[in-house]
Every structure is written in C-alpha cells, then in structure tokens.
Design an enzyme around this catalytic site. Sequence first.
Site, PDB file in Angstrom:
ATOM      1  N   ASP A  31       0.848  -1.185   0.000  1.00 45.22           N
ATOM      2  CA  ASP A  31       0.000   0.000   0.000  1.00 45.22           C
ATOM      3  C   ASP A  31       0.887   1.239   0.000  1.00 45.22           C
ATOM      4  O   ASP A  31       1.894   1.296   0.690  1.00 45.22           O
ATOM      5  CB  ASP A  31      -0.916  -0.004   1.230  1.00 45.22           C
ATOM      6  N   ILE A  32       0.479   2.235  -0.783  1.00 45.02           N
ATOM      7  CA  ILE A  32       1.286   3.461  -0.911  1.00 45.02           C
ATOM      8  C   ILE A  32       1.302   4.266   0.391  1.00 45.02           C
ATOM      9  O   ILE A  32       2.219   5.055   0.626  1.00 45.02           O
ATOM     10  CB  ILE A  32       0.771   4.312  -2.096  1.00 45.02           C
ATOM     11  N   ASN A  87     -12.731  -2.892   2.675  1.00 40.60           N
ATOM     12  CA  ASN A  87     -13.702  -1.805   2.755  1.00 40.60           C
ATOM     13  C   ASN A  87     -14.697  -1.993   1.619  1.00 40.60           C
ATOM     14  O   ASN A  87     -14.307  -2.205   0.467  1.00 40.60           O
ATOM     15  CB  ASN A  87     -12.997  -0.450   2.619  1.00 40.60           C
ATOM     16  N   VAL A  96     -11.090   3.060  -3.669  1.00 36.19           N
ATOM     17  CA  VAL A  96     -10.783   2.477  -4.983  1.00 36.19           C
ATOM     18  C   VAL A  96     -11.793   1.365  -5.232  1.00 36.19           C
ATOM     19  O   VAL A  96     -11.851   0.383  -4.463  1.00 36.19           O
ATOM     20  CB  VAL A  96      -9.341   1.916  -5.029  1.00 36.19           C
ATOM     21  N   HIS A 100     -10.264  -5.106  -3.327  1.00 38.48           N
ATOM     22  CA  HIS A 100      -8.904  -5.327  -2.820  1.00 38.48           C
ATOM     23  C   HIS A 100      -8.962  -5.708  -1.355  1.00 38.48           C
ATOM     24  O   HIS A 100      -9.793  -5.210  -0.600  1.00 38.48           O
ATOM     25  CB  HIS A 100      -8.031  -4.078  -3.001  1.00 38.48           C
TER      26      HIS A 100
HETATM   27  P1  5GP Z   1      -9.614   1.606   0.253  1.00 33.59           P
HETATM   28  O1  5GP Z   1      -9.632   2.886   1.040  1.00 33.59           O
HETATM   29  O2  5GP Z   1     -10.342   1.755  -1.073  1.00 33.59           O
HETATM   30  O3  5GP Z   1     -10.048   0.408   1.030  1.00 33.59           O
HETATM   31  O4  5GP Z   1      -8.096   1.320  -0.049  1.00 33.59           O
HETATM   32  C1  5GP Z   1      -7.402   1.854  -1.122  1.00 33.59           C
HETATM   33  C2  5GP Z   1      -5.957   1.776  -0.753  1.00 33.59           C
HETATM   34  O5  5GP Z   1      -5.192   1.957  -1.924  1.00 33.59           O
HETATM   35  C3  5GP Z   1      -5.501   2.868   0.231  1.00 33.59           C
HETATM   36  O6  5GP Z   1      -4.993   2.241   1.405  1.00 33.59           O
HETATM   37  C4  5GP Z   1      -4.431   3.645  -0.547  1.00 33.59           C
HETATM   38  O7  5GP Z   1      -3.358   4.024   0.272  1.00 33.59           O
HETATM   39  C5  5GP Z   1      -4.032   2.658  -1.620  1.00 33.59           C
HETATM   40  N1  5GP Z   1      -3.601   3.280  -2.867  1.00 33.59           N
HETATM   41  C6  5GP Z   1      -4.245   4.253  -3.561  1.00 33.59           C
HETATM   42  N2  5GP Z   1      -3.573   4.561  -4.681  1.00 33.59           N
HETATM   43  C7  5GP Z   1      -2.488   3.749  -4.699  1.00 33.59           C
HETATM   44  C8  5GP Z   1      -1.404   3.596  -5.628  1.00 33.59           C
HETATM   45  O8  5GP Z   1      -1.306   4.259  -6.654  1.00 33.59           O
HETATM   46  N3  5GP Z   1      -0.466   2.660  -5.329  1.00 33.59           N
HETATM   47  C9  5GP Z   1      -0.550   1.892  -4.196  1.00 33.59           C
HETATM   48  N4  5GP Z   1       0.425   1.013  -4.000  1.00 33.59           N
HETATM   49  N5  5GP Z   1      -1.555   2.002  -3.310  1.00 33.59           N
HETATM   50  C10 5GP Z   1      -2.503   2.926  -3.555  1.00 33.59           C
END
Ligand code: 5GP
Length: 116
Positions: A31-32, A87, A96, A100
Amino acid sequence: MAQDTIFAKIVAGEIPVEILAETERVIAFPDIAPQAPVHILVIPKSTEYENVVELAAGDPETLAEMVSVAKQLAEKHGNGDFRLLFNSGATVGQTVFHVHAHVLAGDLKENSLVGA
Ligand code: 5GP
C-alpha cells in the site's frame, strides 16, 4: 463493475508497483500509505468486481485465492498472523472501486481495527 480505477492501471502495468506476489488471477503490492508495519494490497487482475460482495458472488475461487495469497504474504513478511480487511462502500472508507484486500500484519495496536 469496476473499470477505470488506479488498480486497473496497476494491473495493466501502466503504474509501476513492487509486485510482492502474483498468481494467474491475483497480484499483491505494498500500500502506498501503509497503516501498519506490514500493509499489502491483494487484488484480482480482473476489473470486473468493485467490492468483496460482488467478488464472492461472481468468482468465489478468486476470493479464496486472495485469502491464500494473504496468508503466504503474512508468513513471508511477518510471523504468519494477519488481519484481512475489505472496505465495501464509500461511507466506510472505500476509495478504490476495484475489490482489494488489505493485508495488515506486524505489531498492530490492540484496540484499533485498522492498525493505524
Ligand atoms: P480503500 O480505502 O479503497 O479500502 O483502499 C485503497 C488503498 O489503496 C488505500 O490504502 C491507498 O493508500 C491505496 N492506494 C491508492 N492509490 C495507490 C497507488 O497508486 N499505489 C498503491 N500502491 N496504493 C494505492
């Protein structure tokens, strides 16, 4: 249906990531913005499913593979224990809309569900 998300671009190789695991159906990468000592995302290569509910209904084998890959990653990057978080929906923090799994491991704070 998930389509033009940042994760679709990662699957397509348009955005480079460090691939930590790959099978025919899934990939995993860090995760970034890590929220735990180990914070890895496991995603299907398919762009068909927005969330885990859709995936469970449409392709349970891939969901099972994601869990299996999560376990392997937790063993490789920690002591084998892990928290698996999906989530599902914007109001609980999904940003996103390409399903995931967050694989969280390491010394997670006892009372925090997200390990932050
Ligand atoms: P969500 O909030 O949708 O459950 O999780 C999305 C996750 O994707 C977040 O924890 C965010 O930090 C990660 N994320 C968003 N954009 C990128 C990216 O471009 N690269 C990586 N490695 N992680 C990302």
